[in-house]
Motif scaffolding. Sequence first.
Motif, mmCIF file in Angstrom:
data_model
loop_
_atom_site.group_PDB
_atom_site.id
_atom_site.type_symbol
_atom_site.label_atom_id
_atom_site.label_comp_id
_atom_site.label_asym_id
_atom_site.label_seq_id
_atom_site.Cartn_x
_atom_site.Cartn_y
_atom_site.Cartn_z
ATOM 1 N N TYR A 1 44.900 24.825 22.406
ATOM 2 C CA TYR A 1 44.516 23.411 22.447
ATOM 3 C C TYR A 1 44.455 22.865 21.025
ATOM 4 O O TYR A 1 45.020 21.828 20.712
ATOM 5 N N GLN A 2 43.801 23.620 20.161
ATOM 6 C CA GLN A 2 43.610 23.157 18.788
ATOM 7 C C GLN A 2 44.948 22.940 18.067
ATOM 8 O O GLN A 2 45.167 21.891 17.470
ATOM 9 N N TYR A 3 45.826 23.932 18.157
ATOM 10 C CA TYR A 3 47.126 23.795 17.473
ATOM 11 C C TYR A 3 47.971 22.704 18.109
ATOM 12 O O TYR A 3 48.727 22.006 17.428
ATOM 13 N N GLY A 4 47.837 22.562 19.412
ATOM 14 C CA GLY A 4 48.648 21.575 20.124
ATOM 15 C C GLY A 4 48.201 20.146 19.884
ATOM 16 O O GLY A 4 48.980 19.207 20.063
ATOM 17 N N HIS A 5 46.930 19.974 19.504
ATOM 18 C CA HIS A 5 46.405 18.614 19.366
ATOM 19 C C HIS A 5 46.126 18.197 17.933
ATOM 20 O O HIS A 5 46.158 17.026 17.621
ATOM 21 N N MET B 1 51.618 12.347 22.976
ATOM 22 C CA MET B 1 52.208 13.674 23.176
ATOM 23 C C MET B 1 51.395 14.725 22.437
ATOM 24 O O MET B 1 51.015 14.550 21.282
ATOM 25 N N SER B 2 51.069 15.811 23.147
ATOM 26 C CA SER B 2 50.491 16.954 22.470
ATOM 27 C C SER B 2 51.393 18.144 22.743
ATOM 28 O O SER B 2 52.290 18.075 23.571
ATOM 29 N N TYR B 3 51.176 19.213 22.003
ATOM 30 C CA TYR B 3 52.120 20.328 22.065
ATOM 31 C C TYR B 3 51.410 21.632 22.403
ATOM 32 O O TYR B 3 51.696 22.672 21.823
ATOM 33 N N GLN B 4 50.466 21.532 23.341
ATOM 34 C CA GLN B 4 49.718 22.730 23.709
ATOM 35 C C GLN B 4 50.560 23.590 24.646
ATOM 36 O O GLN B 4 50.954 23.146 25.715
ATOM 37 N N PRO B 5 50.868 24.821 24.247
ATOM 38 C CA PRO B 5 51.642 25.682 25.145
ATOM 39 C C PRO B 5 50.795 26.047 26.355
ATOM 40 O O PRO B 5 49.558 26.006 26.288
ATOM 41 N N TYR C 1 58.106 19.355 11.881
ATOM 42 C CA TYR C 1 58.582 18.038 12.353
ATOM 43 C C TYR C 1 57.498 17.278 13.109
ATOM 44 O O TYR C 1 57.385 16.073 13.032
ATOM 45 N N ILE C 2 56.712 18.024 13.919
ATOM 46 C CA ILE C 2 55.692 17.368 14.736
ATOM 47 C C ILE C 2 54.332 17.439 14.072
ATOM 48 O O ILE C 2 53.348 16.937 14.607
ATOM 49 N N GLY C 3 54.258 18.068 12.892
ATOM 50 C CA GLY C 3 53.018 18.110 12.137
ATOM 51 C C GLY C 3 52.045 19.153 12.625
ATOM 52 O O GLY C 3 50.835 19.041 12.395
ATOM 53 N N MET C 4 52.536 20.182 13.313
ATOM 54 C CA MET C 4 51.629 21.244 13.752
ATOM 55 C C MET C 4 51.309 22.133 12.563
ATOM 56 O O MET C 4 52.143 22.341 11.688
ATOM 57 N N LYS C 5 50.086 22.654 12.533
ATOM 58 C CA LYS C 5 49.703 23.564 11.443
ATOM 59 C C LYS C 5 50.549 24.827 11.526
ATOM 60 O O LYS C 5 50.938 25.257 12.618
ATOM 61 N N THR C 6 50.801 25.437 10.371
ATOM 62 C CA THR C 6 51.566 26.682 10.398
ATOM 63 C C THR C 6 50.673 27.829 10.859
ATOM 64 O O THR C 6 49.458 27.799 10.657
ATOM 65 N N LEU C 7 51.289 28.809 11.492
ATOM 66 C CA LEU C 7 50.547 29.941 12.061
ATOM 67 C C LEU C 7 50.481 31.079 11.042
ATOM 68 O O LEU C 7 51.492 31.441 10.455
ATOM 69 N N HIS C 8 49.289 31.631 10.859
ATOM 70 C CA HIS C 8 49.134 32.789 9.978
ATOM 71 C C HIS C 8 48.131 33.740 10.599
ATOM 72 O O HIS C 8 47.055 33.315 11.013
ATOM 73 N N THR C 9 48.443 35.006 10.599
ATOM 74 C CA THR C 9 47.560 36.025 11.149
ATOM 75 C C THR C 9 46.164 35.916 10.526
ATOM 76 O O THR C 9 45.156 35.990 11.220
ATOM 77 N N GLU C 10 46.110 35.653 9.191
ATOM 78 C CA GLU C 10 44.820 35.645 8.488
ATOM 79 C C GLU C 10 43.883 34.543 8.987
ATOM 80 O O GLU C 10 42.673 34.615 8.766
ATOM 81 N N ASP C 11 44.463 33.505 9.586
ATOM 82 C CA ASP C 11 43.623 32.388 10.013
ATOM 83 C C ASP C 11 42.837 32.682 11.282
ATOM 84 O O ASP C 11 42.028 31.879 11.724
#
Lengths: 664, 196
Positions: free
Chosen positions: B129-133, B146-150, B65-75
């Motif tokens: 930071y990277q995933y949040g921005h 708005m950024s979504y950095q935990p 919804y917010i356009g954050m990249k999906t998380l994958h262990t391989e990345d």
Amino acid sequence: MKKIIYLFFASGAFLMLIHLSGCKPKNAGDATGSDAAGRTYVPPGKYDELYNFVSGGFSGQVSVYGIPSGRLLRVIPVFSQDAEKGWGYSEETKPMLNTSHGEIPWGDQHHLDLSQTNGEIDGRWLFANENNTPRIARIDLKTFRTTEIIEIPNGAGNHSSPFITENTEYVVAGTRFSVPMDYENGDVPISSYKKNFKGTISFISVAPTNGEMKIAFQMLLPGMNFDLSHSGKGPSSGWFFFSCYNSEQAHTLLEVNASKRDKDYILAVNWKKAAEYVKQGKGKKVKANFAHNTYSESTHTATSKMESEVTLIDVRDFPDLVYMIPCPKSPHGCDVDPTGEYIVGSGKLAALIPVFSFSKIQNAIANKTYDGSYGGIPVLKYEAALYGEVKKPGLGPLHTEFDGKGNAYTTFFISSEIVKWNVKDLKVLDRQPTYYSPGHLTIPGGDTRKPYGKYLVAYNKITKDRFLPTGPELAQSAQLFDISGDKMKLLLDYPTIGEPHYAQMVPAELISKNSQKIFRLDENKHPYVTMGEKNSKVTREGNKVHVYMTAMRSHFSPDNIEGVKLGDEVYFHVTNLEQDWDVPHGFGVKGNKNAELLIMPGETTTLKWVPEKVGIYPIYCTDFCSALHQEMQGYVRVSAKGSKVPISFSLGKNSEAADEILKK
Amino acid sequence: MKSTDLTTTNRIIVLVCGLALFVVLFVPLWQIELAAPQYPEGLVLKMYPNKIAGNVDIINGLNHYIGMKTLHTEDFVEFAILPYIITFFAVLSLAVGLFLRTFKWLLGLFSLFVIFGIVAMADFWRWEYQYGHDLDPNAAINVPGMSYQPPLIGYKQLLNFGAYSVPDIGGWIFIVVGLGLLVAVVLQFKHKKQFK
């Protein structure tokens, strides 16, 4: 003087008024205890203590309530189409409603029984009967879905059903209507009832591992009406008891002609022995034609198979299988107490309740204490089988359940009340009015070896002034009583769906702990599953167009489809790619003469559509799935017959997340 | 016994630290708990030395919804090398406790461990930071600014989700090991002074 006379008459009239209203019994509503509100209040977000499964009667469905709040939790579609859930409309569920008469959209669902192990509720399955076109359904309590329906041949009005034996070895069916057997010529005069009409009771075996049902054998009996039934328990567990009426064998104006005799019967069946005979190959195989419908959880698809044979046992050939016990008068309920020793018959026109003793019945059989025979079946002497009678309990007893503390509770239709009485000394202990005219009642585990005995719910046929009026058609109702004390206390009134007949109640934990949240996508074996948006496609096979579609918040893939032509049959096979709890998607097509689909996470469901006009047809998600639900839509273009528009399909952009789940 | 030799107490501390680090290989290091009105049961991301676990698919689904990249262990290359680094520290600790029983080695081990801790946290922050921005500009929900950095550690509200980032078992073991080594260093330093 005139004034005095005036005063005299006036005061006379006043006194009469007072007197009369004093005579009038107290109004109903006062019966609730002052703490009733607190006892039935389940705060927001908190769970009920018990599940209450209630038959839906002429709705054909089963409803699920929470007790003690009386909140409706769910309606499980069983024997009737349910457009809301796509039940009987989707290609996957249509076969569930198939019978030897073809697909039937409606059923009359009367009674329920929860599966048992060692005489106690085990929380695996719920059995439901269909009265009109005899069938039995099995509902899986992990998913609350109907997973199997079997049709019962050689009968009509499957009423004494679906009661089960102590370890769910068998579920039974019995005929309310005696009819000529399916394998005989049925084109006979109705007046030849006595000669040509027969009753049957069927024993349907239930596979202990997966619950699959199979008609193990049917017993051929004299023509009459079989009503309710119950299995024995503990010492009597090898026996089954069926109430029967119309021993007059009337075929017209039954309300008079079937009410003539003082006593009808309770039929005692030694089912263990019957099963042995069948095992030895002693039954007779007869031709039959009946549907057996099963729903596969892995393909999310039902299949209907026609079966062609049943094993029949003519009880006249086996003198030690069944016995008749005289029972006053047109009995309805036939209930066995938790110890298995006492069998309560409820004659719906009787002014007493007979209680039979299993051990006395056994002695009477051993000593052949007979009182003649009926249709070739030995009739035991009434006194030889009787433990005792509850005197003057009320009018029109229908059904009895037990609290596990030695007490029985019986509904009285005519006197509109519930009466509590002691099974040992047969004394009436308490009576409470119901509003109005109860049929059945239920106590948690009240027909098992281990009743939970804290609540009782009565199911009323008449509600009249109990709720806000809704025109001539009113809801029927349930009434919750607290039975933990010496006196029953009315706690709550609430309307029900359809007509509630028999019900079951069970502590919530036994069911809720197994309740499934999603269907796993990696276990989805549907032949038209679409594993990920990248695999979504539209294919043509002649005039059949198959749309392999996925649903994921908040779009369908594909959502633009062209190349459909008039004369095509379009099949939308929608796979819900979500794997999260409570994220269903819906699917509807403009102008489709069909229902919607509701697709649970991980499930594939198919909607058939035969477009009849050229144009653009919107499709959309019907279940508010997310903040972008209103955006979850698309278009299908329908072209004229013979048009050159090729099949094509697209979606703006594939969602990464949706494909993610499938990689695993 | 030379003044630079580790005392028995300190050797035991270092050995226990070494063994504890082996445990870290199998348990989650860090967790980010997420709570929203629609998720009363809560969602959680768990960072193991070698993978991301928990409700990864559900969180990926929501993040679209917010356009954050999906998380994958391989990345994340980190998940490939972290187990080796942890094993290295575990083995080194055992070696210091058993064979290299000098103050110098202890100090070396402690320093390396602290540096590693700082680098690891900095790296973790960088990813957050990277995933949040780095958000998809075409995302459905686009809140200006708005950024979504935990949070690195602690609580932060991100739209309808409350994010609560804290060490998990492995992280706590790491902290205790760090403190254990510090205690050993201090004790050994005092011991050395006494000899003089």
